[in-house]
Design a protein around this motif. Structure first.
Motif, short mmCIF file in Angstrom:
data_model
loop_
_atom_site.label_atom_id
_atom_site.label_comp_id
_atom_site.label_asym_id
_atom_site.label_seq_id
_atom_site.Cartn_x
_atom_site.Cartn_y
_atom_site.Cartn_z
N THR A 58 0.83 -1.19 0.00
CA THR A 58 0.00 0.00 0.00
C THR A 58 0.87 1.24 0.00
OG1 THR A 58 -0.15 -0.02 2.42
CG2 THR A 58 -1.90 -1.14 1.19
N TYR A 59 0.34 2.33 -0.56
CA TYR A 59 1.06 3.59 -0.65
C TYR A 59 0.10 4.72 -0.34
CZ TYR A 59 4.47 0.67 -3.00
OH TYR A 59 5.38 -0.33 -3.30
N TYR A 60 0.63 5.78 0.29
CA TYR A 60 -0.20 6.89 0.73
C TYR A 60 0.45 8.23 0.43
CZ TYR A 60 -2.41 3.22 3.47
OH TYR A 60 -3.05 2.06 3.86
N GLU A 61 -0.38 9.24 0.21
CA GLU A 61 0.13 10.60 0.19
C GLU A 61 0.71 10.87 1.58
OE1 GLU A 61 0.80 14.54 0.71
OE2 GLU A 61 -0.93 13.68 1.75
N GLY A 62 1.88 11.50 1.61
CA GLY A 62 2.63 11.61 2.85
C GLY A 62 1.88 12.18 4.03
N SER A 63 1.10 13.23 3.81
CA SER A 63 0.41 13.88 4.92
C SER A 63 -0.75 13.06 5.46
CB SER A 63 -0.09 15.27 4.48
OG SER A 63 -1.09 15.16 3.49
N LEU A 64 -1.18 12.04 4.72
CA LEU A 64 -2.31 11.21 5.13
C LEU A 64 -1.89 9.90 5.79
CD1 LEU A 64 -4.59 11.64 1.98
CD2 LEU A 64 -4.61 12.97 4.10
N LYS A 65 -0.65 9.52 5.61
CA LYS A 65 -0.19 8.26 6.16
C LYS A 65 -0.31 8.28 7.68
CE LYS A 65 3.62 4.94 5.86
NZ LYS A 65 4.97 4.68 5.30
N GLY A 66 -0.89 7.22 8.22
CA GLY A 66 -1.14 7.13 9.64
C GLY A 66 -2.57 7.45 10.01
N ARG A 67 -3.27 8.19 9.17
CA ARG A 67 -4.68 8.49 9.39
C ARG A 67 -5.60 7.71 8.45
NH1 ARG A 67 -6.97 13.12 8.55
NH2 ARG A 67 -5.45 13.98 7.07
N PHE A 68 -5.14 7.49 7.23
CA PHE A 68 -5.94 6.77 6.23
C PHE A 68 -5.34 5.40 5.99
CE2 PHE A 68 -7.89 10.54 3.68
CZ PHE A 68 -8.33 11.11 4.86
N THR A 69 -6.19 4.41 5.78
CA THR A 69 -5.76 3.05 5.48
C THR A 69 -6.58 2.49 4.34
OG1 THR A 69 -5.16 2.66 7.81
CG2 THR A 69 -5.36 0.74 6.38
N ILE A 70 -5.91 2.08 3.27
CA ILE A 70 -6.58 1.44 2.15
C ILE A 70 -6.51 -0.07 2.31
CG2 ILE A 70 -4.53 1.48 0.66
CD1 ILE A 70 -6.43 1.99 -1.72
N SER A 71 -7.58 -0.75 1.97
CA SER A 71 -7.62 -2.20 2.04
C SER A 71 -8.54 -2.72 0.95
CB SER A 71 -8.08 -2.68 3.42
OG SER A 71 -9.39 -2.25 3.70
N ARG A 72 -8.51 -4.02 0.73
CA ARG A 72 -9.38 -4.60 -0.29
C ARG A 72 -9.82 -5.99 0.13
NH1 ARG A 72 -6.12 -4.40 -5.63
NH2 ARG A 72 -7.95 -5.53 -6.46
N ASP A 73 -10.98 -6.37 -0.36
CA ASP A 73 -11.52 -7.70 -0.17
C ASP A 73 -11.85 -8.22 -1.57
OD1 ASP A 73 -12.97 -10.02 0.32
OD2 ASP A 73 -14.01 -9.19 2.05
N ASN A 74 -10.95 -9.00 -2.13
CA ASN A 74 -11.12 -9.45 -3.51
C ASN A 74 -12.32 -10.39 -3.67
OD1 ASN A 74 -8.93 -7.93 -4.26
ND2 ASN A 74 -7.52 -9.65 -4.47
#
Length: 124
Positions: A58-74
């Motif tokens: 996973t990758y995040y915009e720097g200022s959002l890392k730690g607050r936002f989490t992306i995940s998926r359920d295939n």
């Protein structure tokens, strides 16, 4: 045709949380990286977060890392964006996008299918 449908946006006070989701149909979901973007007034969409085809990277915009989490359920053909500690400046329409490939990228041009967006509004 491929369709991406976002849901789960809404209104929260600063410090609250939301978990928008993006349901994908019309393609083999598990073979494609997914991402979230949001627009900036007067500019094109900017990168928020991305996840590769199998959900390991996973990758995040720097200022959002730690607050936002992306995940998926295939198994459910769905990608999520957990948004914690929301700030008023996070308010935007959040767009889900499917990549042409399997690897997560930060670039809007790498994504060939887009949803209609889900509105997130954060009040002070």
């Amino acid at each position: 045709q491929v369709q991406l449908v976002e849901s789960g946006g809404g209104w929260v006070q600063a410090g609250g949380l939301l978990r928008p989701s993006c349901s994908v149909s019309g393609r083999t979901f598990s073979n494609h990286a997914m991402a979230w973007f949001r627009p900036v007034p007067g500019l094109d969409r900017i990168f928020v977060a991305a996840i590769n085809w199998h959900g390991v990277n996973t990758y995040y915009e720097g200022s959002l890392k730690g607050r936002f989490t992306i995940s998926r359920d295939n198994a459910k053909n769905t990608v999520y964006l957990q948004m914690n500690s929301l700030k008023p400046e996070d308010s935007a329409v959040y767009y889900c996008a499917a990549s042409r490939g399997r690897d997560a990228t930060r670039f809007e041009y790498e994504y060939d299918n887009w949803g209609q967006g889900t509105q997130v509004t954060v009040s002070s």
